[in-house]
Design a protein around this motif. Structure first.
Motif, short mmCIF file in Angstrom:
data_model
loop_
_atom_site.label_atom_id
_atom_site.label_comp_id
_atom_site.label_asym_id
_atom_site.label_seq_id
_atom_site.Cartn_x
_atom_site.Cartn_y
_atom_site.Cartn_z
N LYS A 24 35.31 29.94 39.48
CA LYS A 24 36.58 30.21 40.11
C LYS A 24 37.04 29.05 40.67
N THR B 62 44.64 36.43 39.41
CA THR B 62 43.44 36.91 39.69
C THR B 62 43.15 37.94 38.84
N GLU B 63 44.11 38.67 38.20
CA GLU B 63 43.74 39.44 37.15
C GLU B 63 43.15 38.75 35.64
N GLU B 66 39.76 38.01 36.58
CA GLU B 66 38.97 38.93 36.37
C GLU B 66 38.67 39.52 34.91
N GLY B 70 35.00 39.29 33.36
CA GLY B 70 34.33 40.65 32.58
C GLY B 70 34.35 40.81 31.24
#
Lengths: 203, 388
Positions: A24, B62-63, B66, B70
């Motif tokens: 991140k 962010t999407e 993720e 994922g």
């Protein structure tokens, strides 16, 4: 930041061990720059977003090798540049192809490839669809197979049109990431572009 | 040397001032691979000279993040999703073990009784444990806390927590065979003398030489293991599976599931190439494919694989997608070392979805399954699946 390269080495080491927080951090550090470059050259928000996703997906998929890279930033930008170039080339050929009458253009090697792998890709797509959440699946199938508009899907499922848009966009991202993580870029770009067009239609 | 026309057309394009005709001309150049290097060079230039600020659409950043994180584990929903953050723990632990500094404790191999599961609460998840059988038949119990070095002839074996590592002695004359047995309720990682890595799942056994000499590297597997084979030209690696099947490898990573209580043994290829040989037939696998070999008659089928599903155990999960109840129950039985008694008569309606962490207690796993209409009861070390 003078300590950035060292700090980055540590981050890359941690990513290679599977640390999501380190990934991140690296994503936060670079993704806007890559997005800006991709958007500058493709002029489509959606395409630039896909490129950001593809590039970082690749980083994540080959995380074990990251500590071996001496200059990560250059490596990352070469990766991004190659993705951007591939998009420019493919999209240019596609549009040239479409503006010419049928039969005037010989079949591109890329398309032959795509035809050979069509069956395999369909299987892969079906797998990718199966891993969506039930609601994303429903939205995807209504849009793709029944060719419904976003409003019609919203009506059918009793959801707001905004919600359908969110489901659709998540579904497309997830499908693309699923396929990209399992097949190299060149073979599937054509196929993915088709999905992308449907994505525009549904929006 | 940069083509001036290309430079001009690209500039017009990125400034969005191009005419229709200029765009058509640019497309011809972009589509022509003869200009590939030049286009790439131009992209690098745009990148270096600084760009206008373009902001990504809100939430998209962010999407995307993720989605990427994922992808190795397909998205799930509800109860199961909340458990997902655990998925890398075991893997991360294994890597830390690999890289961490060692504490060396010399210990003479002692003969131990096979009592790896003694004193365990019923229903607690499995952990790192195994029994190593040395060439002379001596057995060494390995658990998660052990740090030791075992000297066997000229071979040094080093255990650190859940990892056992062999160091090549260079003395090929004294080759002998060792066996690593992982009991029910266990898992263990092994680094072979050639640097190949093996992750062993519960109720599995691997037999291997303490040095690889000759023109091939051969190991024997019962149960389930994930392999990352180190490349060695001229010395192919192969895995013998239940005496009937051989998997030949050329520098690659793959999973083999071959439990005696499963109908089929399944080889799933992640990278590289493997050849699966069963009886008279052989098939080459490409990444993303799996070979299913019928345990009874040896017939082989090759299908596209769900890699996440095949490797779920290694990532620390039970995969529920496309898994039937009996298969899942056999997995639970091995990991929690319990006996499963199925009284449901196949009367469990709903399809499963998602994945469940292997770090959960059995009770919590069964609680998740309740949500899918699977009712069960725990009685000492038995799980009874109830009729609807």
């Amino acid at each position: 930041m003078p300590d950035q390269p060292d700090n980055e080495k540590i981050l890359l080491q941690r990513i290679s061990e599977g640390a999501q927080d380190a990934f991140k951090d690296v994503y936060a550090r670079y993704h806007e720059k890559i997005y800006a470059l991709a958007f500058h050259l493709t002029r489509y928000e959606v395409v630039a977003e896909e490129i950001v996703q593809d590039v970082f997906l690749k980083v994540w998929m080959q995380k074990e090798t990251l500590p071996e890279i001496c200059d990560f930033e250059s490596w990352l930008f070469i990766l991004a540049r190659n993705h951007i170039y591939t998009w420019l080339k493919t999209s240019a050929r596609r549009q040239v192809h479409e503006t010419l009458a049928d039969g005037h253009v010989s079949v591109e090697p890329l398309e032959v490839d795509a035809a050979i792998h069509r069956k395999e890709l369909e299987n892969l797509l079906n797998e990718a669809i199966r891993q969506l959440s039930p609601q994303q699946q429903q939205v995807y199938i209504l849009s793709r197979e029944e060719q419904l508009t976003r409003e019609a899907i919203a009506g059918r499922l009793g959801l707001s049109s905004e919600t359908v848009k969110v489901h659709m966009s998540r579904a497309m991202r997830s499908i693309r990431a699923y396929i990209m993580s399992r097949r190299p870029l060149t073979l599937i770009l054509f196929f993915l572009l088709k999905i992308l067009v449907l994505f525009f239609l549904a929006m | 040397m940069l083509n001036e026309r290309l430079l001009y057309l690209m500039d017009r394009y990125v400034q969005q001032q191009q005419t229709e005709g200029e765009m058509a001309e640019l497309r011809l150049m972009l589509g022509d691979e003869q200009y590939e290097d030049q286009v790439k060079m131009l992209i690098d230039q745009y990148s270096a000279q600084g760009l206008p600020t373009y902001k990504m659409r809100e939430g998209t950043s962010t999407e995307i993040l993720e989605t990427i994180l994922g992808t190795a584990a397909p998205a799930t929903q509800g109860v199961v999703r909340s458990i997902r953050p655990f998925r890398y723990i075991w893997w991360a632990a294994a890597v830390v073990v690999l890289c961490g500094a060692g504490i060396y404790i010399w210990q003479r191999p002692a003969r131990v009784e096979v009592a790896a599961t003694a004193g365990r609460q019923p229903g607690t998840p499995g952990s790192n444990k195994a029994i190593l059988t040395l060439a002379d038949g001596a057995e060494v119990a390995l658990d998660d806390k052990g740090n030791q070095q075992i000297q066997q002839g000229t071979t040094a074996i080093h255990q650190q927590n859940g990892l056992l590592q062999y160091h090549e002695s260079g003395d090929a004359a004294s080759v002998s065979y060792n066996t690593l047995y992982v009991p029910r309720g266990g898992q263990f990682q092994l680094v072979l003398p050639d640097g190949s890595k093996v992750w062993l799942n519960a109720a599995s056994r691997l037999k291997y030489p303490t040095a690889f000499s000759g023109d091939s590297r051969v190991v024997e597997l019962q149960g389930e293991a994930y392999f990352e084979v180190a490349q060695r030209a001229g010395q192919p690696f192969s895995v013998k599976v239940n005496n009937r099947e051989i998997v030949e490898v050329l520098g690659t990573s793959f999973n083999i599931m071959s439990y005696s209580d499963e109908n089929k043994s399944v080889t799933t290829l992640v990278t590289g190439i493997v050849k699966v040989i069963s009886g008279g037939s052989q098939q080459k696998l490409r990444p993303g494919q799996q070979a299913l070999v019928n345990r009874h008659n040896g017939t082989m089928t090759v299908l596209p694989a769900d890699i996440d599903r095949a490797l779920a155990w290694k990532t620390g999960f039970f995969e529920l997608d496309n898994t039937d109840l009996p298969t899942l129950m056999r997995q639970l039985s091995r990991w929690y070392d319990v006996e499963i008694i199925d009284q449901s008569e196949g009367n469990t309606a709903e399809a499963f979805g998602g994945r469940i962490s292997r770090t959960l207690n059995l009770r919590d796993v069964l609680h998740v399954l309740e949500q899918y209409g699977v009712h069960s009861r725990i009685e000492s070390n038995k799980v009874i699946i109830l009729a609807q």
